[in-house]
Design a protein around this motif. Sequence first.
Motif, PDB file in Angstrom:
ATOM      1  N   THR A 192      -9.932   2.533  -3.435  1.00 52.78           N
ATOM      2  CA  THR A 192      -8.537   3.830  -3.861  1.00 52.78           C
ATOM      3  C   THR A 192      -8.955   4.230  -5.089  1.00 52.78           C
ATOM      4  O   THR A 192      -9.541   3.897  -5.991  1.00 52.78           O
ATOM      5  N   ILE A 193      -9.033   5.532  -4.819  1.00 51.22           N
ATOM      6  CA  ILE A 193      -8.897   6.662  -6.195  1.00 51.22           C
ATOM      7  C   ILE A 193      -7.589   7.170  -6.353  1.00 51.22           C
ATOM      8  O   ILE A 193      -7.568   8.404  -5.840  1.00 51.22           O
ATOM      9  N   GLY A 194      -7.561   6.972  -7.511  1.00 55.97           N
ATOM     10  CA  GLY A 194      -6.129   7.764  -8.076  1.00 55.97           C
ATOM     11  C   GLY A 194      -6.403   8.531  -9.186  1.00 55.97           C
ATOM     12  O   GLY A 194      -7.089   8.738  -9.814  1.00 55.97           O
ATOM     13  N   LEU A 195      -6.685  10.184  -8.609  1.00 59.75           N
ATOM     14  CA  LEU A 195      -6.920  11.550  -9.843  1.00 59.75           C
ATOM     15  C   LEU A 195      -5.723  11.979 -10.026  1.00 59.75           C
ATOM     16  O   LEU A 195      -4.806  12.656  -9.890  1.00 59.75           O
ATOM     17  N   GLY A 196      -6.028  11.546 -11.784  1.00 58.15           N
ATOM     18  CA  GLY A 196      -4.928  12.267 -12.699  1.00 58.15           C
ATOM     19  C   GLY A 196      -3.424  11.880 -12.234  1.00 58.15           C
ATOM     20  O   GLY A 196      -2.414  12.556 -12.727  1.00 58.15           O
ATOM     21  N   VAL A 197      -3.868  10.591 -12.681  1.00 49.79           N
ATOM     22  CA  VAL A 197      -2.531   9.409 -12.605  1.00 49.79           C
ATOM     23  C   VAL A 197      -1.839   9.043 -13.265  1.00 49.79           C
ATOM     24  O   VAL A 197      -0.875   7.892 -13.403  1.00 49.79           O
ATOM     25  N   GLU A 198      -2.800   9.593 -14.593  1.00 51.92           N
ATOM     26  CA  GLU A 198      -2.509   8.202 -15.496  1.00 51.92           C
ATOM     27  C   GLU A 198      -1.102   8.691 -15.737  1.00 51.92           C
ATOM     28  O   GLU A 198      -0.873   7.603 -16.827  1.00 51.92           O
ATOM     29  N   GLY A 199      -0.233   9.700 -16.017  1.00 49.33           N
ATOM     30  CA  GLY A 199       1.279   9.775 -16.219  1.00 49.33           C
ATOM     31  C   GLY A 199       1.941   9.165 -15.043  1.00 49.33           C
ATOM     32  O   GLY A 199       3.361   8.701 -15.442  1.00 49.33           O
ATOM     33  N   PHE A 200       1.514   8.917 -14.212  1.00 50.39           N
ATOM     34  CA  PHE A 200       2.561   8.266 -12.955  1.00 50.39           C
ATOM     35  C   PHE A 200       2.196   6.937 -12.528  1.00 50.39           C
ATOM     36  O   PHE A 200       1.453   6.605 -11.442  1.00 50.39           O
ATOM     37  N   PRO A 201       2.123   5.810 -13.503  1.00 53.39           N
ATOM     38  CA  PRO A 201       1.809   4.596 -12.827  1.00 53.39           C
ATOM     39  C   PRO A 201       1.912   3.697 -12.408  1.00 53.39           C
ATOM     40  O   PRO A 201       1.519   2.914 -11.331  1.00 53.39           O
ATOM     41  N   GLU A 202       2.988   4.617 -11.285  1.00 52.14           N
ATOM     42  CA  GLU A 202       3.681   3.968  -9.739  1.00 52.14           C
ATOM     43  C   GLU A 202       2.558   3.967  -9.069  1.00 52.14           C
ATOM     44  O   GLU A 202       1.996   3.596  -8.063  1.00 52.14           O
ATOM     45  N   ALA A 203       1.917   5.007  -9.028  1.00 58.87           N
ATOM     46  CA  ALA A 203       0.881   6.062  -8.506  1.00 58.87           C
ATOM     47  C   ALA A 203      -0.472   4.718  -8.279  1.00 58.87           C
ATOM     48  O   ALA A 203      -1.155   4.206  -7.849  1.00 58.87           O
ATOM     49  N   GLY A 204      -0.842   4.112  -9.743  1.00 59.71           N
ATOM     50  CA  GLY A 204      -1.846   3.770 -10.033  1.00 59.71           C
ATOM     51  C   GLY A 204      -1.534   2.041  -9.202  1.00 59.71           C
ATOM     52  O   GLY A 204      -3.163   1.573  -8.699  1.00 59.71           O
ATOM     53  N   SER A 205       0.185   2.026  -9.337  1.00 60.10           N
ATOM     54  CA  SER A 205      -0.394   0.154  -9.152  1.00 60.10           C
ATOM     55  C   SER A 205      -0.560   0.376  -7.879  1.00 60.10           C
ATOM     56  O   SER A 205      -0.895  -0.871  -7.051  1.00 60.10           O
ATOM     57  N   VAL A 206       0.186   0.892  -6.638  1.00 55.04           N
ATOM     58  CA  VAL A 206       0.154   1.151  -5.725  1.00 55.04           C
ATOM     59  C   VAL A 206      -1.181   1.112  -4.753  1.00 55.04           C
ATOM     60  O   VAL A 206      -1.736  -0.153  -4.552  1.00 55.04           O
ATOM     61  N   MET A 207      -2.181   1.665  -5.404  1.00 55.99           N
ATOM     62  CA  MET A 207      -3.406   1.656  -5.494  1.00 55.99           C
ATOM     63  C   MET A 207      -4.507   0.437  -5.250  1.00 55.99           C
ATOM     64  O   MET A 207      -4.577   0.475  -4.749  1.00 55.99           O
ATOM     65  N   ALA A 208      -3.600   0.313  -6.386  1.00 57.43           N
ATOM     66  CA  ALA A 208      -4.590  -0.767  -7.054  1.00 57.43           C
ATOM     67  C   ALA A 208      -4.636  -1.849  -5.591  1.00 57.43           C
ATOM     68  O   ALA A 208      -5.067  -3.204  -5.323  1.00 57.43           O
ATOM     69  N   GLN A 209      -2.769  -2.134  -5.645  1.00 58.01           N
ATOM     70  CA  GLN A 209      -2.413  -3.510  -4.552  1.00 58.01           C
ATOM     71  C   GLN A 209      -3.353  -2.638  -3.655  1.00 58.01           C
ATOM     72  O   GLN A 209      -3.505  -4.005  -2.627  1.00 58.01           O
ATOM     73  N   ILE A 210      -2.961  -1.942  -2.364  1.00 54.08           N
ATOM     74  CA  ILE A 210      -3.908  -2.069  -0.910  1.00 54.08           C
ATOM     75  C   ILE A 210      -5.080  -1.939  -1.448  1.00 54.08           C
ATOM     76  O   ILE A 210      -5.510  -2.282  -0.421  1.00 54.08           O
ATOM     77  N   ALA A 211      -6.070  -1.616  -2.795  1.00 55.78           N
ATOM     78  CA  ALA A 211      -7.398  -2.245  -2.280  1.00 55.78           C
ATOM     79  C   ALA A 211      -7.883  -3.567  -2.466  1.00 55.78           C
ATOM     80  O   ALA A 211      -8.195  -4.000  -1.976  1.00 55.78           O
ATOM     81  N   ALA A 212      -7.066  -4.141  -3.437  1.00 54.46           N
ATOM     82  CA  ALA A 212      -6.681  -5.148  -3.586  1.00 54.46           C
ATOM     83  C   ALA A 212      -6.815  -6.430  -2.289  1.00 54.46           C
ATOM     84  O   ALA A 212      -7.104  -7.445  -2.027  1.00 54.46           O
ATOM     85  N   ASN A 213      -5.308  -6.364  -1.738  1.00 58.73           N
ATOM     86  CA  ASN A 213      -5.159  -6.787  -0.499  1.00 58.73           C
ATOM     87  C   ASN A 213      -6.297  -6.222   1.033  1.00 58.73           C
ATOM     88  O   ASN A 213      -6.474  -6.698   1.460  1.00 58.73           O
ATOM     89  N   SER A 214      -7.189  -5.585   0.602  1.00 60.11           N
ATOM     90  CA  SER A 214      -8.346  -5.131   1.694  1.00 60.11           C
ATOM     91  C   SER A 214      -9.592  -6.040   0.948  1.00 60.11           C
ATOM     92  O   SER A 214     -10.654  -5.416   1.854  1.00 60.11           O
ATOM     93  N   GLY A 215      -9.861  -5.918   0.020  1.00 59.33           N
ATOM     94  CA  GLY A 215     -11.183  -6.177  -0.599  1.00 59.33           C
ATOM     95  C   GLY A 215     -11.768  -5.139  -0.805  1.00 59.33           C
ATOM     96  O   GLY A 215     -13.160  -5.887  -1.263  1.00 59.33           O
ATOM     97  N   GLY A 216     -11.638  -4.499  -1.280  1.00 62.22           N
ATOM     98  CA  GLY A 216     -11.595  -2.796  -2.026  1.00 62.22           C
ATOM     99  C   GLY A 216     -11.633  -3.457  -3.792  1.00 62.22           C
ATOM    100  O   GLY A 216     -11.355  -4.248  -3.880  1.00 62.22           O
ATOM    101  N   GLN A 217     -11.520  -1.783  -4.280  1.00 63.59           N
ATOM    102  CA  GLN A 217     -11.387  -1.738  -5.963  1.00 63.59           C
ATOM    103  C   GLN A 217     -10.494  -0.744  -5.744  1.00 63.59           C
ATOM    104  O   GLN A 217     -11.197   0.715  -5.237  1.00 63.59           O
ATOM    105  N   TYR A 218      -9.940  -0.545  -7.108  1.00 61.31           N
ATOM    106  CA  TYR A 218      -9.873   0.684  -7.497  1.00 61.31           C
ATOM    107  C   TYR A 218      -9.603   1.641  -8.593  1.00 61.31           C
ATOM    108  O   TYR A 218     -10.722   0.277  -9.307  1.00 61.31           O
TER     109      TYR A 218
END
Length: 224
Positions: free
Chosen positions: A64-90
């Motif tokens: 997962t890649i968050g593009l310009g989400v530094e002002g939206f911590p929820e977005a980064g947190s959700v995408m990091a969780q998706i990556a971790a659940n699947s064996g990928g990386q954020y």
Amino acid sequence: AAAAGLFDEGDTEYAEAFAGARTQLAEMTTADRKAVVFLSDGAPTDVDFDPTVPVDVGGAPVYTIGLGVEGFPEAGSVMAQIAANSGGQYYDAQSAGQLQGIFARIVASLTCNSESVTEAFTLAPGASRNIPFEVGPGDGEFRSLASWDLGNVTVSAQRPDNSSLTPGTINPGGSFINETNYALLSGVNPAIGTWQLIVTANQGNPNDVHVSIDVFKKSLPLPP
């Protein structure tokens, strides 16, 4: 190039994106390895999307890649969780210019066995840095990736015999991809010994340059 023209409007439908990915992966019947790269600029607006439940993409890892989400911590947190659940990386991308390097890093991690070097540092205008990495008898291929955010950077390498590897001095089996925000050097059946990756920031850069280094290696195939 297309990412630079994206704009922010409307909803962010995570479930629809992963359903499309699942369909495309199912059609790749001859692929020996599959993965999903998910790019978003925001958190999911799907009312029933649950990031704690692994996404259904046939067991493929999701990068997962968050593009310009530094002002939206929820977005980064959700995408990091998706990556971790699947064996990928954020990955966090503050600008579209960083995407080339991130995509190259994902591909290298998928096609090589292991990462032997990972390093990040800042170069002032005109500064240079050498990053050594070892190639052993069992290494059939290496990929050395340098990526940076803004500014001009020159990348080359030094072989174990002290000869230079540049875009104009590529040996058979090697390649040198030189793009705006990253350089990817690779070698098949490379010389054994200590290599040096050489990264230099242009003297005319107005600011410091933040550089990331990743060296991946792929082992020789085992004999039958």
